[in-house]
Enzyme design. Structure first.
Site, mmCIF file in Angstrom:
data_model
loop_
_atom_site.group_PDB
_atom_site.id
_atom_site.type_symbol
_atom_site.label_atom_id
_atom_site.label_comp_id
_atom_site.label_asym_id
_atom_site.label_seq_id
_atom_site.Cartn_x
_atom_site.Cartn_y
_atom_site.Cartn_z
ATOM 1 C CD GLU A 200 -2.727 -1.390 2.456
ATOM 2 O OE1 GLU A 200 -2.603 -0.555 3.362
ATOM 3 O OE2 GLU A 200 -3.539 -2.328 2.497
ATOM 4 C CG ASN A 246 -0.213 -7.071 -1.336
ATOM 5 O OD1 ASN A 246 -0.841 -7.730 -2.163
ATOM 6 N ND2 ASN A 246 -0.585 -6.995 -0.054
ATOM 7 C CG HIS A 282 -9.375 -6.203 0.853
ATOM 8 N ND1 HIS A 282 -9.655 -7.308 1.631
ATOM 9 C CD2 HIS A 282 -8.054 -5.948 1.015
ATOM 10 C CE1 HIS A 282 -8.553 -7.681 2.258
ATOM 11 N NE2 HIS A 282 -7.560 -6.883 1.903
ATOM 12 C CD GLU A 311 -4.174 -8.214 1.850
ATOM 13 O OE1 GLU A 311 -5.064 -7.504 2.364
ATOM 14 O OE2 GLU A 311 -2.969 -7.940 1.924
ATOM 15 C CG ASP A 313 -12.276 -9.467 2.021
ATOM 16 O OD1 ASP A 313 -12.192 -8.498 1.242
ATOM 17 O OD2 ASP A 313 -11.869 -9.413 3.198
#
Ligand code: XIL
Length: 400
Positions: A200, A246, A282, A311, A313
């Site tokens: 990030e 990432n 996400h 990651e 979801d």
């Protein structure tokens, strides 16, 4: 056209959620203080929780995701612990929840420590390393034939207060980061498949012009060159590990991902040991599916990089009842499937990780008020349509 996954399960069987404080927390938190009979909010006819869990493990062993995975492909999950779990009112999931551990081992062939390798957790004081919990995950993974993704080294969040509040010179701060990276990566040398070296590092597009993130004290104080340094230090400490950038909100072409594309080109031109670009993914059903994800992955691969989903979801706003509708579950399944298909459609996306696999332990309700149900299993591990969508897609890819 992606398959619609409505599944066979009536959505009324989902465990209801109740509002607690700011966010919406799973009702399971309340279960500890309620008599057992009152705690089970599921519909009549559900098997008791223990029976459901045993059944889920039996199913996982027989036909879990890893049993249908294509050769050399990694289907992973975050291993729950630390972070938001510390305030959740249940014991550390990875350490103490036996059912969780069994299903984790049977369903997945890759794991990512959810919080246990983050700075505040693994290096809480100067010179003090808390390797125990992360060691336990790496040992577990090896015992179960699972790869490990290391997460994460250069990040603005979950930094230890001694780093953010200390009064250091630039040279000291640089040395602190170098020691941290070399100690942590060196500790796990040869045991980590991929490291999220920089996490990030660009600002959010909705907060004005995109730039390197100034909340990151290393970038803010030491300048952009610290990114290349971090990769060099990690590579020296473990030459075998694949080193990744990432981030979230990078799934579609344009915006932040263009900044990463330019950065990746520059780092490679400068001979920096950068091996991959990872999409956290996400996702939220209120926004359109990132339909350029596969093209985006391709352009990073054309630079010679691997790609990964790290990651995933898929959250959405829960109805007032707290119970997802069949349509929501179907759309969620479609989204999981679409992301997996994008990864499978490119040559060098071999690692696909979901950020937790059951709603009980998901970070989503605590961070996104009124949203939830973001994982592929309900709180009692019953599989959702999204689970079946992933499994069918993997099985199909294995046959092709
Ligand atoms: C989250 C964890 O899931 C929570 O337990 C923790 O409280 C906060 O961080 N991007 C990342 C992950 O790179 O490390 C974050 O994980 C989710 C967003």
């Amino acid at each position: 056209m992606r398959t619609q996954w409505f599944g066979t399960r009536a959505p009324s069987r989902a465990v209801a959620h109740c509002a607690v404080g700011m966010g919406v927390l799973p009702v399971v938190f309340a279960a500890a203080v309620l008599p057992a009979a009152a705690a089970d909010t599921r519909s009549p006819g559900n098997p008791p929780v223990q029976a459901q869990e045993d059944q889920s493990y039996g199913q996982a062993k027989k036909n879990g995701l890893r049993t249908v995975v294509p050769d050399d492909f990694y289907i992973g999950t975050a291993a729950a612990g630390g972070g938001h779990h510390l305030n959740a009112g249940y014991p550390d999931p990875f350490t103490y929840d036996k059912t969780y551990r069994k299903i984790l081992s049977a369903e997945f062939n890759s794991v990512s420590p959810e919080n246990q390798m983050k700075w505040d957790f693994i290096h809480p004081e100067p010179g003090v390393y808390n390797f125990g919990p992360a060691d336990a995950i790496v040992d577990f993974a090896e015992a179960n034939g699972q790869a490990v993704r290391g997460h994460t080294l250069l990040w603005h969040s979950q930094l230890a207060p001694w780093v953010t509040q200390g009064d250091y010179t630039d040279a000291e701060l640089r040395q602190i980061l170098k020691d941290h990276i070399q100690t942590v990566v060196g500790h796990y040398k040869g045991r980590i498949q991929q490291w999220d070296v920089a996490n990030e590092i660009f600002s959010d597009p909705w907060n004005g012009p995109i730039a390197l993130r100034q909340e990151n004290p290393f970038i803010q104080r030491l300048g952009p060159g610290i990114i290349a340094d971090a990769f060099h230090w990690a590579h020296e400490a473990d030459p075998e590990a694949k080193l990744f950038l990432n981030d979230y909100a990078v799934e579609d072409m344009g915006g932040k991902s263009d900044y990463y594309y330019e950065l990746a080109k520059q780092l490679l031109a400068d001979g920096v040991p950068l091996h991959g670009f990872a999409f956290q993914a996400h996702l939220d059903l209120q926004y359109p599916f990132p339909s350029t994800l596969d093209d985006n992955m391709k352009r990073f691969e054309e630079l010679g990089l691997e790609t990964a989903i790290t990651e995933l979801d898929v959250r959405f706003t829960l109805p007032e009842s707290g119970v997802p509708t069949a349509e929501q579950l179907a759309e969620q399944a479609d989204t999981y499937q679409g992301v997996l298909e994008a990864c499978l459609s490119v040559e060098d996306c071999n690692s696909f990780t979901i950020w937790g696999f059951n709603d009980k332990y998901s970070w989503v309700p605590g961070f996104f008020p009124s949203q939830g149900a973001a994982t592929v299993m309900f709180e009692d591990y019953e599989r959702k349509p999204a689970y079946y969508a992933l499994r069918e897609t993997l099985a199909q890819a294995s046959q092709d």
